[in-house]
Design a protein around this motif. Structure first.
Motif: not given
Lengths: 263, 263
Positions: A22-33, A223-237
């Motif tokens: 999911x991180x890879x997918x959402x990182x791409x969305x973040x980069x686009x935004x 959990x490191x992996x959760x933190x990354x995902x959560x901050x990615x989602x916060x930035x996307x939002x």
């Protein structure tokens, strides 16, 4: 805060492997935004910006967020600043002086690795200034952030929380791995003695500076992996809330094509 | 320069697919070296730094280098600056004023997207200042770069060259794709009329500012994938030449482990 589960993964019921995908997918969305934010400034003078504020105890994972989450977007649109012990020059100014100088320009994502909140955290815990100096800072911070928001900056304030036990594991990892010795600071162990006072200072920070226009997000960071995902989602939002789209051409596309083809 | 093959891929006989595979591997190496540079500054006060200077005509691919090559390293250790048309304040200062303010701190990789070389390129082509002003700049630049090198900065100067035909293709691509309209500037087409004069200005730049301590690298940039790989290799070579290793602990590892375990 005493009841806060630092090992939780709210909003996500998968495990580490699902998170990576999911991180890879959402990182791409973040980069686009991010590119859209930048494009709107560049082509249409949109003055908005986003500011990610990262706070957390040593080894809470701020560096990992910078490396993996911020690292996924184009460096062209990012302004990163780490706030360490203030210099003499900085101490000779109001505590927000160095902060204002590091604010992201229009169209950019600013990243504060520690921030003005150090002035009500470590400063409060160690009485680096008397209470009559740090006490009014909560209100000053709120007024300052109100000003930023009014000027078009979306604040994404993330307070990362790990348990005392998890911090010990992380610090041990730095001692065990010679390629990580440079990240280890003996002072971090001393700070562990002050854990309850830091908890108190974080609690006050959350209560007094979580506003409607600039709320805090409490991040369980064991959990490191959760933190990354959560901050990615916060930035996307935050970026999606800006309702961005690709800016329309401010020139005649067909005319330009013809002109270009004759050269 | 007239004989320079902008479609060549010197030093690499594979194709695009091989390049992608190698790129991932070498990006990881670059990221590791960057972290080592940063670590040596942070833990051992090593004052060295690296400065990547990117020059090239519009659509030569500077942005892609920033996104893909610079984007592969930790944002914590990077200082990116784009130099556009100078502001009034910048014009009121010596041309190197804004450049000096953007130099990377110790331990960092600085990235200049365009640079002080604009002051002997576009400025020369368009006579933005008279020859008696731009003419001495070559020597001033050499003296300035000598100073940087003496202070511990390794310069990696990359001049990216594409053919006039390839530039047209790239600009057409921007016109054809609405998500790229923001990158299109009608002025870029006008600049194409001045191609021979730019070639002349680039030639003079290469001849007069390629020094032993800060040489220019001429990059054939028609193939994007080659350019990325080549700049990655140039940065790796610059960092490897610093002979970095992980800084040793400046504390007693065993004593710290014991102390940590009691907390």
């Amino acid at each position: 805060m005493a009841d806060f589960d630092t090992a939780a993964t709210p909003g996500f019921d998968g495990g580490k492997a699902d998170a990576a995908e999911l991180q890879a997918e959402r990182s791409a969305r973040l980069a686009e935004l991010q590119e859209m934010l930048y494009a709107n400034w560049k082509a249409a003078g949109d003055h908005r910006s986003v500011l990610l504020v990262l706070q957390g105890m040593d080894a809470a994972g701020k560096g990992g967020i910078v490396k993996h989450v911020v690292g996924a977007v184009n460096p062209m649109g990012v302004r990163y600043t780490a706030f360490g012990r203030p210099t003499e020059e900085e101490l000779a100014h109001h505590f927000l002086w160095r902060i204002r100088r590091a604010l992201p320009p229009a169209g950019h994502i600013g990243v504060f690795d520690r921030s003005h909140y150090e002035d009500v955290l470590i400063v409060r815990v160690h009485n680096l200034v008397p209470p009559e100096v740090w006490e009014p800072r909560y209100d000053e911070i709120n007024a300052f952030e109100r000003e930023l928001v009014d000027a078009g900056t979306t604040l994404v304030k993330v307070a990362m929380f790990i348990s005392l036990g998890r911090q010990k594991e992380q610090l041990l990892e730095r001692l065990d791995d010679p390629t990580k010795h440079w990240k280890y600071n003996p002072g971090d162990v001393d700070e562990r003695q002050h854990w309850p006072r830091y908890q108190e200072a974080y609690q006050a920070m959350l209560e007094r500076t979580s506003t409607e226009y600039a709320p805090w997000h409490m991040l369980p960071a064991d959990r490191r992996w959760y933190g990354r995902l959560a901050v990615t989602e916060l930035l996307i939002a935050a970026l999606e809330a800006l309702g961005l789209s690709w800016p329309p051409a401010d020139f005649d596309v067909e005319a330009e094509r013809k002109r270009l083809l004759t050269t």
